[in-house]
Structure formats: C-alpha cells, structure tokens
Scaffold this active site. Sequence first.
Site, mmCIF file in Angstrom:
data_model
loop_
_atom_site.group_PDB
_atom_site.id
_atom_site.type_symbol
_atom_site.label_atom_id
_atom_site.label_comp_id
_atom_site.label_asym_id
_atom_site.label_seq_id
_atom_site.Cartn_x
_atom_site.Cartn_y
_atom_site.Cartn_z
ATOM 1 N N HIS A 110 44.596 -25.947 -13.465
ATOM 2 C CA HIS A 110 45.053 -26.359 -12.133
ATOM 3 C C HIS A 110 44.979 -27.887 -12.054
ATOM 4 O O HIS A 110 44.114 -28.495 -12.674
ATOM 5 C CB HIS A 110 44.101 -25.724 -11.109
ATOM 6 C CG HIS A 110 44.525 -25.850 -9.679
ATOM 7 N ND1 HIS A 110 44.354 -26.998 -8.944
ATOM 8 C CD2 HIS A 110 45.091 -24.958 -8.841
ATOM 9 C CE1 HIS A 110 44.794 -26.795 -7.708
ATOM 10 N NE2 HIS A 110 45.253 -25.567 -7.620
ATOM 11 N N ASP A 187 35.845 -23.761 -14.134
ATOM 12 C CA ASP A 187 36.489 -23.695 -12.824
ATOM 13 C C ASP A 187 36.545 -22.218 -12.444
ATOM 14 O O ASP A 187 37.340 -21.453 -12.989
ATOM 15 C CB ASP A 187 37.881 -24.328 -12.944
ATOM 16 C CG ASP A 187 38.717 -24.144 -11.684
ATOM 17 O OD1 ASP A 187 38.266 -23.455 -10.744
ATOM 18 O OD2 ASP A 187 39.834 -24.683 -11.652
ATOM 19 N N GLN A 190 39.122 -18.631 -9.420
ATOM 20 C CA GLN A 190 39.775 -17.324 -9.474
ATOM 21 C C GLN A 190 38.869 -16.251 -10.081
ATOM 22 O O GLN A 190 39.230 -15.067 -10.059
ATOM 23 C CB GLN A 190 41.077 -17.413 -10.289
ATOM 24 C CG GLN A 190 42.089 -18.400 -9.725
ATOM 25 C CD GLN A 190 42.590 -18.019 -8.335
ATOM 26 O OE1 GLN A 190 42.432 -16.887 -7.870
ATOM 27 N NE2 GLN A 190 43.200 -18.967 -7.653
ATOM 28 N N LYS A 213 38.752 -18.703 -1.227
ATOM 29 C CA LYS A 213 39.340 -17.696 -2.135
ATOM 30 C C LYS A 213 38.406 -16.505 -2.295
ATOM 31 O O LYS A 213 38.746 -15.509 -2.918
ATOM 32 C CB LYS A 213 39.635 -18.328 -3.491
ATOM 33 C CG LYS A 213 40.729 -19.394 -3.405
ATOM 34 C CD LYS A 213 40.940 -20.079 -4.725
ATOM 35 C CE LYS A 213 41.663 -21.385 -4.572
ATOM 36 N NZ LYS A 213 43.123 -21.258 -4.605
ATOM 37 N N CYS A 350 50.399 -25.615 -8.625
ATOM 38 C CA CYS A 350 49.541 -26.752 -9.010
ATOM 39 C C CYS A 350 49.177 -26.683 -10.487
ATOM 40 O O CYS A 350 48.035 -26.968 -10.873
ATOM 41 C CB CYS A 350 48.274 -26.821 -8.150
ATOM 42 S SG CYS A 350 48.602 -27.039 -6.418
HETATM 43 N N1 PMP Z 1 41.252 -24.303 -9.611
HETATM 44 C C1 PMP Z 1 41.920 -23.148 -9.531
HETATM 45 C C2 PMP Z 1 41.990 -22.253 -10.740
HETATM 46 C C3 PMP Z 1 42.515 -22.775 -8.335
HETATM 47 O O1 PMP Z 1 43.181 -21.619 -8.255
HETATM 48 C C4 PMP Z 1 42.421 -23.641 -7.216
HETATM 49 C C5 PMP Z 1 43.098 -23.298 -5.908
HETATM 50 N N2 PMP Z 1 44.435 -22.895 -6.049
HETATM 51 C C6 PMP Z 1 41.709 -24.826 -7.346
HETATM 52 C C7 PMP Z 1 41.132 -25.126 -8.560
HETATM 53 C C8 PMP Z 1 41.537 -25.780 -6.201
HETATM 54 O O2 PMP Z 1 40.819 -25.184 -5.172
HETATM 55 P P1 PMP Z 1 40.758 -25.836 -3.723
HETATM 56 O O3 PMP Z 1 42.147 -26.224 -3.367
HETATM 57 O O4 PMP Z 1 40.203 -24.764 -2.857
HETATM 58 O O5 PMP Z 1 39.831 -27.015 -3.819
#
Ligand code: PMP
Length: 392
Positions: A110, A187, A190, A213, A350
């Site tokens: 991401h 990270d 998910q 999430k 993203c």
């Molecule tokens: N890493 C991953 C794998 C994600 O799915 C996300 C959110 N889509 C993020 C980082 C970023 O999370 P946040 O926008 O809640 O800070």
Amino acid sequence: MSDFPAIPEGWAYLDTAATAQKPRAVIDAIARGYGETYATVHRGVYQRSADMTLAFEAARRRTAAFINARSAEEIVFLRGATEAINLVAQSWGGTFLKAGDRILLSMLEHHSNIVPWQMAADRVGAVIDVAPLTADGRIDLDAVEAMLTERHKIVALAHVSNVLGSVLDARRAVDLAHRVGANILLDGCQSVPRMPVDVQALGCDFYVFSAHKLYGPTGIGVLWGRGDLLDAMPPMHGGGAMIDKVSFEGTTYAPPPARFEAGTPHVVGVLGLHAAIDYVDGIGLDAIHAHETALVRETREALQTLNSLRLFGPEDSAGIVSFAIEGVHPHDVGTILDESRVAIRAGHHCAQPLMSHLGVDATARASFGVYNGRQDVEAFVRGIERVTRIFG
Ligand code: PMP
C-alpha cells in the site's frame, strides 16, 4: 446482520478492506463515551477524568492482549496505520538509517508502506529494494532471501495484501530479516480483522493496524513496537503529554508510549477500538477467517466460470478478491453493481506499483467481513453476470 445498523436489508457491502461497517457495540461505546462518561485523560484531578483515564488505559491493555504484546507500554495509539508507519520511518529511520543502508519493501505494498520509506530514504541517502511477487501474487520470499544483505536495516511488508488478499508467510519473512540483522515491520491493516495475530509468536519488531478496518472507529490506529526499540526512538511530534520536563534550557521526554502520543488523544476512539476488539474476539478470529475464506472460495469458483474475467491473487486469499472484466473499466463494473445494491471498490487501491506490475490501471475488488453471507456472494455474482450482459 442486525448487529450492523448501517447495513440495510438487501445491500451487499463488499468493501470491508477499505473500511468495515460498525457493530452496534462499537456505536454504543462511542455514544456512551461522548454522551455519558466524556472527559479528557491524564490531566484532570476530578473523578470523571480519572475514570476516563482508567478506561483509556484499559483499552491499551486490551489491545496489547489482543495481539499478545509483552506489555501495554508497547502499544502506541495513533491516528491510523498510515501515521504508525510514518512514525517508524521518521523516528526509527531517522535514528538508525544511514547513507547507503537498504530498505526492503515488496511490489504489493500500500502507498502508506511505500511513501514514508521513500521520504526516510531520501533524507539520509538510503536505498529501497522491491521484492517481486510469485506468479499467483504472493511476496516471493525466495527472492527476498536472495536479495537481503547485511546492508538491509529494515524490511516492511504487508501481512495480507489489500488488493490480492495474499497472506504473507510472516514467520519466514521475520526469520529472513533477522538473519541479516534487519528489523521487520508488518503492515497488519488487512490481517488483524481477519486472522489471529500474535506479535510474539511472529517475532516481528513493529506491527501496525487501523481500528476502522477492525470494525472500530476512524481516526485511531495502533503501532506495536518491541519495547527496546520504542525506548530508543525519539518522538515525532512535540507537545503536551509527551514530555517529562519542559524548560527553555531543554526538554526531556516521557517514556513510550506517551512519548509518541503528543496532544489530547482520540479518547473516545480508543474506547471504540476496545469495543471493536471485544466484538471480534467474541466471534473469534479463527471463525472469522474460516467464514471469509469460504466466501472467497465461493466467489472465486463462481467467477472462474466467466471466461471474460481475470482473477488476481492466490486461491487462498484472505477475504479479498480482485478481478478485471475484459473490455470493461472497473469503475463501470462498480457502478453497475451499485445499481444492483452491491458495493465494491474499483481503483488502484493505493497500490499503483502493483497495478503496473499487473498491467492494469485499476482492478475491481470485492472484500468480505463478518456481516457477509452467501446471499451477498449470490447478489455479487448476479451483478457481474449483468455487467457481462450489458457489455456483451
Ligand atoms: N496498509 C494496508 C494494507 C491498507 O489496506 C491500508 C488501508 N487501505 C493502509 C495501509 C492504510 O490505512 P489507513 O488509511 O487506515 O491509515
């Protein structure tokens, strides 16, 4: 289903990887936090604030227990995973990365696990290496093993991909990183909502996730860091609550986690996170994982019968299915599904480097949560059939 007041009957919400809907228990905890027990923490001498401080710190202990941290002091409350990775990249990176050091990321990360590292690398003259993926869309750990050198100081990888749902063999990734003396950040955005996570069993050094999430509120997230690493890290933000003593001659900082929590925290968000953790633990992460895996299997099997459809990611992806329909833009897929009351995500998620790697601008993505069932898969598949009819 009735646990989730914002999901009306007949609406298939398949965008949990972006953000999860909230169970009543979380909404109630937030309503109580503002409507009955509200006060700030750590400052007041009056009973209400002392009680709120106890609740706030109880949430920290609950979070620590949830991921099996050694102590609550290893749990830092931040705005989200993005802020957590930025903190590690700036604070740990600013202290421990030197010119010529290397950072290993992967092709499926991401943007929030790419850009903070680019910023940190630029600041000190470090170099980023990108681990490739296997043909079915996992981080290729054989390649990681071959790439890692003593110059690598940090490895940062998604535990579960937000696009492909691929699950990292985190134990092996940790061993590979540690073998060359690098630290490893996982990270967990998910993974935390869809599988049990035990940071001590994983043996990693940093773990990050966002409450929203995990069926909790937005605006709150967690950095878990090994105690000795957090102790060695300078603060990223200065302000109230993060200090030991302030004077114009020089300021000393509080120990972690306070050192990293400058300013008035998201008090009620933390209460919401506590309720969310209780909620998912009440169902059981093993049960959630099995439930979502079954829904993914049904979805993939149904989609495989359509020959204009390309499925991304491994067979055993966790809760997330990305796909493309030949000749149809993913945004059109999303719009037509919305007409059938099926909500999916379409876009680059993203993860633009991953999109380039897959040779697409965007994918359509269905992702599952505890509230989904077969009826949602059926509605989704009917919607996809309608898309293929409309586009011939
Ligand atoms: N890493 C991953 C794998 C994600 O799915 C996300 C959110 N889509 C993020 C980082 C970023 O999370 P946040 O926008 O809640 O800070």
